[in-house]
Design a protein around this motif. Sequence first.
Motif, PDB file in Angstrom:
ATOM      1  N   UNK A  62       0.843  -1.206   0.000  1.00 17.21           N
ATOM      2  CA  UNK A  62       0.000   0.000   0.000  1.00 17.21           C
ATOM      3  C   UNK A  62       0.874   1.251   0.000  1.00 17.21           C
ATOM      4  N   UNK A  63       1.935   1.257   0.806  1.00 18.22           N
ATOM      5  CA  UNK A  63       2.851   2.406   0.834  1.00 18.22           C
ATOM      6  C   UNK A  63       3.485   2.616  -0.542  1.00 18.22           C
ATOM      7  N   UNK A  64       3.867   1.538  -1.194  1.00 19.68           N
ATOM      8  CA  UNK A  64       4.443   1.634  -2.537  1.00 19.68           C
ATOM      9  C   UNK A  64       3.416   2.206  -3.511  1.00 19.68           C
ATOM     10  N   UNK A  65       2.165   1.788  -3.347  1.00 19.04           N
ATOM     11  CA  UNK A  65       1.121   2.261  -4.268  1.00 19.04           C
ATOM     12  C   UNK A  65       0.874   3.760  -4.150  1.00 19.04           C
ATOM     13  N   UNK A  66       1.301   4.357  -3.040  1.00 21.13           N
ATOM     14  CA  UNK A  66       1.112   5.789  -2.839  1.00 21.13           C
ATOM     15  C   UNK A  66       2.249   6.618  -3.442  1.00 21.13           C
ATOM     16  N   UNK A  67       3.285   5.942  -3.923  1.00 23.72           N
ATOM     17  CA  UNK A  67       4.410   6.655  -4.523  1.00 23.72           C
ATOM     18  C   UNK A  67       4.005   7.250  -5.870  1.00 23.72           C
ATOM     19  N   UNK A  68       4.559   8.415  -6.188  1.00 23.14           N
ATOM     20  CA  UNK A  68       4.253   9.013  -7.493  1.00 23.14           C
ATOM     21  C   UNK A  68       4.665   8.066  -8.625  1.00 23.14           C
ATOM     22  N   UNK A  69       3.804   7.932  -9.597  1.00 18.90           N
ATOM     23  CA  UNK A  69       4.117   7.102 -10.752  1.00 18.90           C
ATOM     24  C   UNK A  69       3.715   5.651 -10.615  1.00 18.90           C
TER      25      UNK A  69
ATOM     26  N   UNK B 200      -1.801  -2.462  -9.617  1.00 21.34           N
ATOM     27  CA  UNK B 200      -3.070  -2.660  -8.920  1.00 21.34           C
ATOM     28  C   UNK B 200      -2.835  -3.529  -7.702  1.00 21.34           C
ATOM     29  N   UNK B 201      -3.496  -3.208  -6.605  1.00 24.21           N
ATOM     30  CA  UNK B 201      -3.373  -4.012  -5.393  1.00 24.21           C
ATOM     31  C   UNK B 201      -4.542  -4.975  -5.213  1.00 24.21           C
TER      32      UNK B 201
END
Length: 83
Positions: free
Chosen positions: A65-72, A76-77
């Motif tokens: 989830x933290x990675x999914x919040x990174x720009x770019x 899909x999770x």
Amino acid sequence: CRAKEEIARLNIEIRWLVTYMRDEEYYLQACEDALKLQHLELAHQISVKHNIHGRFHRTHLQTLHAISQLPGFSGMLSPGHSK
């Protein structure tokens, strides 16, 4: 560009990981439920394994989830479909 290829590959692998974790959760719960009446000791051992894996899965999902919040981030999770 190699970076774009790597991002595309990781997007696929992230979804595979999320799908695997979901499937393992269902599988271990089904095994535990099926054995509760006939083999209580074995069901208990599966429950222990299930709890341990559940803790690791929560940690991995929090990291994803933290990675999914990174720009770019373009993956899909949500879990995919199992074979």
